[in-house]
Write a protein that holds these residues in place. Structure first.
Motif, PDB file in Angstrom:
ATOM      1  N   TRP A   1      69.250  44.683  11.338  1.00 50.48           N
ATOM      2  CA  TRP A   1      68.400  43.774  12.114  1.00 50.48           C
ATOM      3  C   TRP A   1      69.213  42.738  12.873  1.00 50.48           C
ATOM      4  O   TRP A   1      68.813  42.313  13.960  1.00 50.48           O
ATOM      5  CB  TRP A   1      67.375  43.115  11.190  1.00 50.48           C
ATOM      6  N   ASN A   2      70.359  42.355  12.347  1.00 47.96           N
ATOM      7  CA  ASN A   2      71.242  41.458  13.104  1.00 47.96           C
ATOM      8  C   ASN A   2      71.749  42.145  14.369  1.00 47.96           C
ATOM      9  O   ASN A   2      71.865  41.517  15.430  1.00 47.96           O
ATOM     10  CB  ASN A   2      72.427  41.014  12.246  1.00 47.96           C
ATOM     11  N   SER A   3      72.043  43.435  14.263  1.00 47.76           N
ATOM     12  CA  SER A   3      72.502  44.182  15.443  1.00 47.76           C
ATOM     13  C   SER A   3      71.384  44.317  16.479  1.00 47.76           C
ATOM     14  O   SER A   3      71.641  44.289  17.686  1.00 47.76           O
ATOM     15  CB  SER A   3      73.018  45.567  15.035  1.00 47.76           C
ATOM     16  N   VAL A   4      70.148  44.445  16.032  1.00 51.09           N
ATOM     17  CA  VAL A   4      69.011  44.527  16.951  1.00 51.09           C
ATOM     18  C   VAL A   4      68.896  43.235  17.766  1.00 51.09           C
ATOM     19  O   VAL A   4      68.749  43.262  19.001  1.00 51.09           O
ATOM     20  CB  VAL A   4      67.700  44.788  16.182  1.00 51.09           C
ATOM     21  N   ILE A   5      68.976  42.103  17.083  1.00 50.94           N
ATOM     22  CA  ILE A   5      68.876  40.808  17.765  1.00 50.94           C
ATOM     23  C   ILE A   5      70.023  40.623  18.736  1.00 50.94           C
ATOM     24  O   ILE A   5      69.841  40.140  19.861  1.00 50.94           O
ATOM     25  CB  ILE A   5      68.839  39.672  16.731  1.00 50.94           C
ATOM     26  N   HIS A   6      71.223  41.027  18.334  1.00 49.62           N
ATOM     27  CA  HIS A   6      72.393  40.898  19.219  1.00 49.62           C
ATOM     28  C   HIS A   6      72.210  41.732  20.477  1.00 49.62           C
ATOM     29  O   HIS A   6      72.501  41.265  21.592  1.00 49.62           O
ATOM     30  CB  HIS A   6      73.655  41.331  18.477  1.00 49.62           C
ATOM     31  N   MET A   7      71.709  42.949  20.351  1.00 47.80           N
ATOM     32  CA  MET A   7      71.494  43.805  21.519  1.00 47.80           C
ATOM     33  C   MET A   7      70.438  43.226  22.442  1.00 47.80           C
ATOM     34  O   MET A   7      70.579  43.251  23.667  1.00 47.80           O
ATOM     35  CB  MET A   7      71.100  45.211  21.068  1.00 47.80           C
ATOM     36  N   LEU A   8      69.368  42.682  21.858  1.00 46.30           N
ATOM     37  CA  LEU A   8      68.304  42.104  22.673  1.00 46.30           C
ATOM     38  C   LEU A   8      68.817  40.901  23.455  1.00 46.30           C
ATOM     39  O   LEU A   8      68.543  40.755  24.652  1.00 46.30           O
ATOM     40  CB  LEU A   8      67.128  41.698  21.791  1.00 46.30           C
ATOM     41  N   GLU A   9      69.586  40.050  22.805  1.00 44.28           N
ATOM     42  CA  GLU A   9      70.085  38.842  23.463  1.00 44.28           C
ATOM     43  C   GLU A   9      71.209  39.146  24.436  1.00 44.28           C
ATOM     44  O   GLU A   9      71.554  38.300  25.271  1.00 44.28           O
ATOM     45  CB  GLU A   9      70.539  37.831  22.409  1.00 44.28           C
ATOM     46  N   SER A  10      71.783  40.337  24.357  1.00 44.61           N
ATOM     47  CA  SER A  10      72.821  40.757  25.302  1.00 44.61           C
ATOM     48  C   SER A  10      72.235  41.577  26.454  1.00 44.61           C
ATOM     49  O   SER A  10      72.983  42.219  27.205  1.00 44.61           O
ATOM     50  CB  SER A  10      73.890  41.590  24.569  1.00 44.61           C
ATOM     51  N   ASN A  11      70.900  41.592  26.559  1.00 43.76           N
ATOM     52  CA  ASN A  11      70.207  42.323  27.627  1.00 43.76           C
ATOM     53  C   ASN A  11      70.479  43.823  27.587  1.00 43.76           C
ATOM     54  O   ASN A  11      70.505  44.481  28.618  1.00 43.76           O
ATOM     55  CB  ASN A  11      70.593  41.776  29.005  1.00 43.76           C
ATOM     56  N   LYS A  12      70.660  44.366  26.370  1.00 41.06           N
ATOM     57  CA  LYS A  12      70.888  45.793  26.232  1.00 41.06           C
ATOM     58  C   LYS A  12      69.623  46.546  25.818  1.00 41.06           C
ATOM     59  O   LYS A  12      69.664  47.756  25.601  1.00 41.06           O
ATOM     60  CB  LYS A  12      72.004  46.046  25.205  1.00 41.06           C
ATOM     61  N   LEU A  13      68.521  45.805  25.708  1.00 39.37           N
ATOM     62  CA  LEU A  13      67.247  46.404  25.344  1.00 39.37           C
ATOM     63  C   LEU A  13      66.192  46.025  26.380  1.00 39.37           C
ATOM     64  O   LEU A  13      66.387  45.062  27.123  1.00 39.37           O
ATOM     65  CB  LEU A  13      66.816  45.914  23.955  1.00 39.37           C
ATOM     66  N   PRO A  14      65.089  46.758  26.452  1.00 37.95           N
ATOM     67  CA  PRO A  14      64.047  46.422  27.435  1.00 37.95           C
ATOM     68  C   PRO A  14      63.587  44.979  27.287  1.00 37.95           C
ATOM     69  O   PRO A  14      63.552  44.432  26.180  1.00 37.95           O
ATOM     70  CB  PRO A  14      62.925  47.409  27.101  1.00 37.95           C
ATOM     71  N   HIS A  15      63.212  44.361  28.402  1.00 34.44           N
ATOM     72  CA  HIS A  15      62.855  42.947  28.376  1.00 34.44           C
ATOM     73  C   HIS A  15      61.613  42.668  27.542  1.00 34.44           C
ATOM     74  O   HIS A  15      61.410  41.543  27.088  1.00 34.44           O
ATOM     75  CB  HIS A  15      62.641  42.432  29.804  1.00 34.44           C
ATOM     76  N   ASP A  16      60.774  43.700  27.300  1.00 40.05           N
ATOM     77  CA  ASP A  16      59.580  43.483  26.492  1.00 40.05           C
ATOM     78  C   ASP A  16      59.743  44.043  25.085  1.00 40.05           C
ATOM     79  O   ASP A  16      58.755  44.215  24.360  1.00 40.05           O
ATOM     80  CB  ASP A  16      58.371  44.138  27.166  1.00 40.05           C
ATOM     81  N   PHE A  17      60.978  44.285  24.672  1.00 41.12           N
ATOM     82  CA  PHE A  17      61.241  44.901  23.373  1.00 41.12           C
ATOM     83  C   PHE A  17      60.624  44.094  22.237  1.00 41.12           C
ATOM     84  O   PHE A  17      60.041  44.649  21.305  1.00 41.12           O
ATOM     85  CB  PHE A  17      62.759  45.014  23.174  1.00 41.12           C
ATOM     86  N   ASP A  18      60.775  42.749  22.319  1.00 39.30           N
ATOM     87  CA  ASP A  18      60.292  41.897  21.230  1.00 39.30           C
ATOM     88  C   ASP A  18      58.780  41.707  21.254  1.00 39.30           C
ATOM     89  O   ASP A  18      58.246  40.916  20.471  1.00 39.30           O
ATOM     90  CB  ASP A  18      60.982  40.532  21.276  1.00 39.30           C
ATOM     91  N   ARG A  19      58.089  42.447  22.137  1.00 37.05           N
ATOM     92  CA  ARG A  19      56.626  42.394  22.166  1.00 37.05           C
ATOM     93  C   ARG A  19      56.004  43.754  21.861  1.00 37.05           C
ATOM     94  O   ARG A  19      54.781  43.900  21.921  1.00 37.05           O
ATOM     95  CB  ARG A  19      56.151  41.914  23.542  1.00 37.05           C
ATOM     96  N   ARG A  20      56.830  44.713  21.587  1.00 37.77           N
ATOM     97  CA  ARG A  20      56.326  46.044  21.275  1.00 37.77           C
ATOM     98  C   ARG A  20      55.865  46.097  19.829  1.00 37.77           C
ATOM     99  O   ARG A  20      56.589  45.697  18.917  1.00 37.77           O
ATOM    100  CB  ARG A  20      57.395  47.095  21.550  1.00 37.77           C
ATOM    101  N   GLY A  21      54.659  46.611  19.644  1.00 29.33           N
ATOM    102  CA  GLY A  21      54.052  46.601  18.328  1.00 29.33           C
ATOM    103  C   GLY A  21      54.915  47.215  17.242  1.00 29.33           C
ATOM    104  O   GLY A  21      54.983  46.696  16.122  1.00 29.33           O
ATOM    105  N   LYS A  22      55.579  48.304  17.550  1.00 29.72           N
ATOM    106  CA  LYS A  22      56.391  48.995  16.556  1.00 29.72           C
ATOM    107  C   LYS A  22      57.466  48.080  15.989  1.00 29.72           C
ATOM    108  O   LYS A  22      57.668  47.999  14.765  1.00 29.72           O
ATOM    109  CB  LYS A  22      57.043  50.233  17.187  1.00 29.72           C
ATOM    110  N   TRP A  23      58.154  47.361  16.875  1.00 30.73           N
ATOM    111  CA  TRP A  23      59.274  46.530  16.433  1.00 30.73           C
ATOM    112  C   TRP A  23      58.812  45.197  15.868  1.00 30.73           C
ATOM    113  O   TRP A  23      59.433  44.664  14.937  1.00 30.73           O
ATOM    114  CB  TRP A  23      60.249  46.338  17.591  1.00 30.73           C
ATOM    115  N   VAL A  24      57.722  44.666  16.404  1.00 26.62           N
ATOM    116  CA  VAL A  24      57.176  43.428  15.836  1.00 26.62           C
ATOM    117  C   VAL A  24      56.715  43.668  14.404  1.00 26.62           C
ATOM    118  O   VAL A  24      57.029  42.890  13.491  1.00 26.62           O
ATOM    119  CB  VAL A  24      56.010  42.910  16.705  1.00 26.62           C
ATOM    120  N   ASN A  25      55.994  44.763  14.179  1.00 26.59           N
ATOM    121  CA  ASN A  25      55.502  45.067  12.833  1.00 26.59           C
ATOM    122  C   ASN A  25      56.642  45.408  11.875  1.00 26.59           C
ATOM    123  O   ASN A  25      56.631  44.981  10.719  1.00 26.59           O
ATOM    124  CB  ASN A  25      54.507  46.229  12.897  1.00 26.59           C
TER     125      ASN A  25
END
Length: 437
Positions: A329-353
């Motif tokens: 999960w630390n790697s997920v956050i790092h990728m998101l903050e490095s713009n390596k994931l879709p901009h709406d990644f943190d709003r997708r139901g699968k990943w939020v849940n």
């Protein structure tokens, strides 16, 4: 403007805002204001907003760029930049010492736009050669330094949205920030001081030519590429009119390839989904441990069991899985903050849940480990001094979730303490009572 917006709501389905030069900056700011206002109103069906600028200076820094990506507004902005136009590139350079030159240039462009019937080449002679050379070479030099820098975020201004680079041969569209800056430099480097001034006044011609040329067939001098990807790069290179300019053509091709390779957020998200499925056994083992503790005769529960018997073999296995999940999960956050994931990644139901369930399941074990090892005596209590940042991030995701209400009905979440910091608060209260006594 608010009154005009109120009059339009419900009457129109879309709004297009456009402008050139400083007017393009005004258009961008107006579009951002409109998007923010519509967001606060929660208008349904949502009104479509499109901003198209021509030769506009940059607006905002990296923070604004990230905010626009987070709100998924990048697709609402299209910035058209001609091949040699100096205006969109000005704010990427150090312009403090050139304010008088820029003011004179803006005045010249204003006069030209007020007299569209006069030839551009004739009007450009009214601008001194010294002014042209000073601005052109200063901007080109700073652009080159910026594109060579290890960290482009040091720039005061960052592009956002889509950039359409146009020339006599056609147009290419780029969205990757590093590629946009690189293309700005490479295209300007093939021009001259005169072209950098005159190109700002040719957007009408470019748009008309691109519309016609888009329907024309292209020729590949070295044969048709083997892959559709290489064909796309070759077509984009032809549209940039850099194919016959060595070594700029080689660098431009690398830049276009970088835009394709370095910005694959959807592919990265797909790979993460595969990794998420691979860590399911670690989470399942912790779930099994919790179920065993809940059903045990001593009725200690899995928090007290982990805290008091953490040295046992079973708890040791759970502890290893706890660290494995934290690493993922630390790697997920790092990728998101490095713009390596879709901009709406943190709003997708699968990943939020998934992140929320992970937090509810594992954070009590982190709290138990924190107090079992006596870290609270060294650092202070868990909530203020020991809580990992990933849990705060997941709290934010959950608060801002855009998951349909039917997905929030009773589930396995209900078997977990809904406040993942509950045991930390219990520990604080326990110490407070001990001190009172």
């Amino acid at each position: 403007m608010l009154m005009q917006i109120a009059d339009l709501i419900g009457k129109v389905k879309s709004i297009v805002i456009t402008g050139q030069c400083i007017g393009g900056t005004t258009a961008s700011l107006s579009a951002l204001f409109l998007l923010c206002h519509l967001l606060s109103l929660s208008v349904y069906p949502p009104m479509s907003v499109l901003c198209i600028t021509f030769g506009s200076p940059l607006v905002g820094n990296e923070a604004l760029h990230r905010s626009i990506r987070r709100q998924r507004w990048g697709e609402n902005f299209c910035h058209v930049v001609s091949k040699h136009d100096i205006m969109p590139r000005l704010l990427l350079a150090e312009i403090v010492n050139h304010i008088p030159h820029i003011q004179a240039l803006l005045q010249f462009w204003h006069c030209c736009m007020a007299s569209p019937h006069l030839p551009v080449a004739g009007l450009s002679s009214q601008v001194s050669n010294d002014l042209k050379h000073i601005l052109f070479h200063s901007v080109l030099k700073d652009l080159e330094l910026l594109t060579q820098a290890d960290d482009p975020s040091e720039s005061l201004f960052w592009p956002f949205g889509s950039y359409v680079f146009c020339c006599q041969e056609g147009a290419i569209c780029v969205e990757n920030v590093a590629s946009i800056m690189k293309m700005m430099h490479l295209m300007m480097a093939t021009g001259s001081p005169n072209q950098s001034i005159e190109d700002h006044l040719k957007y009408g011609d470019y748009v008309a030519k691109v519309s016609r040329q888009f329907l024309q067939a292209r020729n590949f001098e070295e044969g048709i590429p083997d892959s559709s990807y290489e064909a796309g790069v070759a077509l984009a290179l032809q549209s940039s009119d850099l194919t016959d300019k060595e070594p700029v053509a080689v660098m431009a091709k690398e830049c276009l390839q970088m835009a394709q390779h370095s910005d694959k957020p959807n592919l990265n998200a797909a790979n993460l989904a595969i990794k998420l499925s691979k860590i399911v056994p670690y989470r399942a083992e912790i779930e099994w441990y919790k179920a065993c503790c809940d059903e045990a005769d001593d009725q200690m529960g899995y928090y007290d069991s982990f805290k008091l018997t953490g040295a046992s073999r079973r708890e040791g296995r759970v502890n290893i899985n706890r660290h494995r999940l934290a690493q993922f999960w630390n790697s997920v956050i790092h990728m998101l903050e490095s713009n390596k994931l879709p901009h709406d990644f943190d709003r997708r139901g699968k990943w939020v849940n998934a992140s929320h369930f992970y937090k509810l399941l594992v954070e009590p074990l982190d709290i138990a480990d924190y107090y079992r090892t006596g870290m609270h005596r060294e650092r202070g209590h868990y909530i203020e001094h020991g809580r990992e940042r990933r849990y705060e991030v997941f709290d934010k995701w959950w608060r801002e979730k855009s998951v349909p209400e039917e997905e929030n009905k009773r589930s396995k979440f209900a078997s977990l303490t809904q406040d993942s910091c509950f045991w930390a608060k219990v520990e604080e209260a326990k110490e407070w009572l001990d001190n009172v006594r």
